[in-house]
Design a protein around this motif. Structure first.
Motif, PDB file in Angstrom:
ATOM      1  N   THR A   9       0.836  -1.186   0.000  1.00 40.65           N
ATOM      2  CA  THR A   9       0.000   0.000   0.000  1.00 40.65           C
ATOM      3  C   THR A   9       0.877   1.244   0.000  1.00 40.65           C
ATOM      4  N   PRO A  10       0.721   2.109  -0.998  1.00 41.31           N
ATOM      5  CA  PRO A  10       1.525   3.328  -1.039  1.00 41.31           C
ATOM      6  C   PRO A  10       1.131   4.283   0.085  1.00 41.31           C
ATOM      7  N   VAL A  11       2.053   5.167   0.427  1.00 44.42           N
ATOM      8  CA  VAL A  11       1.777   6.176   1.441  1.00 44.42           C
ATOM      9  C   VAL A  11       0.753   7.148   0.861  1.00 44.42           C
ATOM     10  N   THR A  12      -0.284   7.392   1.620  1.00 42.18           N
ATOM     11  CA  THR A  12      -1.355   8.249   1.139  1.00 42.18           C
ATOM     12  C   THR A  12      -2.030   8.941   2.308  1.00 42.18           C
ATOM     13  N   ASP A  13      -2.679  10.039   2.009  1.00 39.66           N
ATOM     14  CA  ASP A  13      -3.452  10.751   3.018  1.00 39.66           C
ATOM     15  C   ASP A  13      -4.915  10.330   3.010  1.00 39.66           C
ATOM     16  N   LEU A  14      -5.262   9.372   2.169  1.00 38.29           N
ATOM     17  CA  LEU A  14      -6.645   8.896   2.125  1.00 38.29           C
ATOM     18  C   LEU A  14      -7.001   8.206   3.434  1.00 38.29           C
ATOM     19  N   PRO A  15      -8.256   8.263   3.843  1.00 37.93           N
ATOM     20  CA  PRO A  15      -8.676   7.569   5.071  1.00 37.93           C
ATOM     21  C   PRO A  15      -8.456   6.061   4.947  1.00 37.93           C
ATOM     22  N   PRO A  16      -8.116   5.402   6.047  1.00 32.45           N
ATOM     23  CA  PRO A  16      -7.882   3.947   6.007  1.00 32.45           C
ATOM     24  C   PRO A  16      -9.071   3.161   5.447  1.00 32.45           C
ATOM     25  N   ALA A  17     -10.281   3.618   5.725  1.00 36.80           N
ATOM     26  CA  ALA A  17     -11.459   2.914   5.195  1.00 36.80           C
ATOM     27  C   ALA A  17     -11.502   2.984   3.676  1.00 36.80           C
ATOM     28  N   THR A  18     -11.091   4.112   3.116  1.00 35.70           N
ATOM     29  CA  THR A  18     -11.060   4.258   1.657  1.00 35.70           C
ATOM     30  C   THR A  18      -9.990   3.363   1.062  1.00 35.70           C
ATOM     31  N   VAL A  19      -8.823   3.317   1.693  1.00 37.79           N
ATOM     32  CA  VAL A  19      -7.743   2.459   1.209  1.00 37.79           C
ATOM     33  C   VAL A  19      -8.161   0.992   1.288  1.00 37.79           C
ATOM     34  N   ALA A  20      -8.837   0.599   2.361  1.00 38.14           N
ATOM     35  CA  ALA A  20      -9.308  -0.779   2.504  1.00 38.14           C
ATOM     36  C   ALA A  20     -10.320  -1.115   1.412  1.00 38.14           C
ATOM     37  N   ARG A  21     -11.207  -0.171   1.097  1.00 35.25           N
ATOM     38  CA  ARG A  21     -12.205  -0.393   0.042  1.00 35.25           C
ATOM     39  C   ARG A  21     -11.515  -0.531  -1.315  1.00 35.25           C
ATOM     40  N   LEU A  22     -10.529   0.304  -1.567  1.00 36.88           N
ATOM     41  CA  LEU A  22      -9.785   0.224  -2.830  1.00 36.88           C
ATOM     42  C   LEU A  22      -8.976  -1.076  -2.909  1.00 36.88           C
ATOM     43  N   ALA A  23      -8.411  -1.514  -1.785  1.00 39.89           N
ATOM     44  CA  ALA A  23      -7.656  -2.770  -1.762  1.00 39.89           C
ATOM     45  C   ALA A  23      -8.572  -3.952  -2.066  1.00 39.89           C
ATOM     46  N   ALA A  24      -9.776  -3.928  -1.525  1.00 42.65           N
ATOM     47  CA  ALA A  24     -10.739  -5.001  -1.806  1.00 42.65           C
ATOM     48  C   ALA A  24     -11.112  -4.996  -3.289  1.00 42.65           C
ATOM     49  N   THR A  25     -11.267  -3.818  -3.865  1.00 48.86           N
ATOM     50  CA  THR A  25     -11.582  -3.703  -5.285  1.00 48.86           C
ATOM     51  C   THR A  25     -10.432  -4.250  -6.135  1.00 48.86           C
ATOM     52  N   ALA A  26      -9.205  -3.928  -5.759  1.00 48.59           N
ATOM     53  CA  ALA A  26      -8.033  -4.417  -6.492  1.00 48.59           C
ATOM     54  C   ALA A  26      -7.949  -5.942  -6.413  1.00 48.59           C
ATOM     55  N   GLN A  27      -8.260  -6.491  -5.261  1.00 50.80           N
ATOM     56  CA  GLN A  27      -8.210  -7.944  -5.105  1.00 50.80           C
ATOM     57  C   GLN A  27      -9.314  -8.623  -5.919  1.00 50.80           C
ATOM     58  N   ARG A  28     -10.499  -8.025  -5.957  1.00 52.53           N
ATOM     59  CA  ARG A  28     -11.578  -8.585  -6.781  1.00 52.53           C
ATOM     60  C   ARG A  28     -11.202  -8.536  -8.262  1.00 52.53           C
ATOM     61  N   PHE A  29     -10.554  -7.446  -8.675  1.00 52.06           N
ATOM     62  CA  PHE A  29     -10.093  -7.340 -10.063  1.00 52.06           C
ATOM     63  C   PHE A  29      -9.097  -8.449 -10.378  1.00 52.06           C
ATOM     64  N   GLU A  30      -8.149  -8.668  -9.467  1.00 53.22           N
ATOM     65  CA  GLU A  30      -7.166  -9.722  -9.685  1.00 53.22           C
ATOM     66  C   GLU A  30      -7.845 -11.090  -9.750  1.00 53.22           C
ATOM     67  N   ALA A  31      -8.826 -11.324  -8.897  1.00 51.51           N
ATOM     68  CA  ALA A  31      -9.552 -12.600  -8.922  1.00 51.51           C
ATOM     69  C   ALA A  31     -10.252 -12.798 -10.266  1.00 51.51           C
TER      70      ALA A  31
END
Length: 103
Positions: free
Chosen positions: A11-33
Motif C-alpha cells: 500500500t503506497p503512502v497516502t493521506d486517504l482515510p484507512p477505510a477508503t484504502v481498505a475499500r480500494l484494496a478489496a476492489t483491487a483484489q476482486r479485479f485480480e480474482a
C-alpha cells in the motif's frame, strides 16, 4: 477484510482515510480474482469430466463457472499473481487526483 490483510506492505503512502484504502484494496483484489478466473477458464474447458466420479453432464457444466470463480478468489486471497498491488496503487492515485480536483 482479506484485502486489507493481503496488501499492507504494497500500500503506497497516502493521506486517504484507512477505510477508503481498505475499500480500494478489496476492489483491487476482486479485479485480480477476475483476471485469474479468465486465465483459469480455458484450463477447465479442456478437462474431460465424463469419466470422473460425478460423470460430468449438464449439471457439472452449469456449476463449473462458479467453481472456477471460487478458485480464482482463493488464489487472489492467498497472494495472487501480483496484479492487485499495482492496481491498488493506480486506484489510490486516481482517488487522490479526484479529491484534489477543483469542484
Amino acid at each position: 477484510m482479506a484485502a486489507a490483510r493481503l496488501l499492507p506492505a504494497a500500500t503506497p503512502v497516502t493521506d486517504l482515510p484507512p477505510a477508503t484504502v481498505a475499500r480500494l484494496a478489496a476492489t483491487a483484489q476482486r479485479f485480480e480474482a477476475q483476471a485469474i478466473g479468465q486465465l483459469l477458464q480455458p484450463m477447465f474447458d479442456t478437462v474431460d469430466t465424463s469419466s470422473g466420479p460425478f460423470g460430468g453432464g449438464a449439471g457439472e457444466q452449469t456449476w463449473r463457472p462458479m467453481m472456477v470463480s471460487e478458485f480464482a478468489k482463493r488464489i487472489a486471497a492467498a497472494g495472487g499473481i501480483g496484479l492487485a498491488a499495482p492496481v491498488l496503487q493506480a486506484l489510490i492515485h486516481a482517488q487522490e487526483q479526484k479529491e484534489q480536483a477543483p469542484r
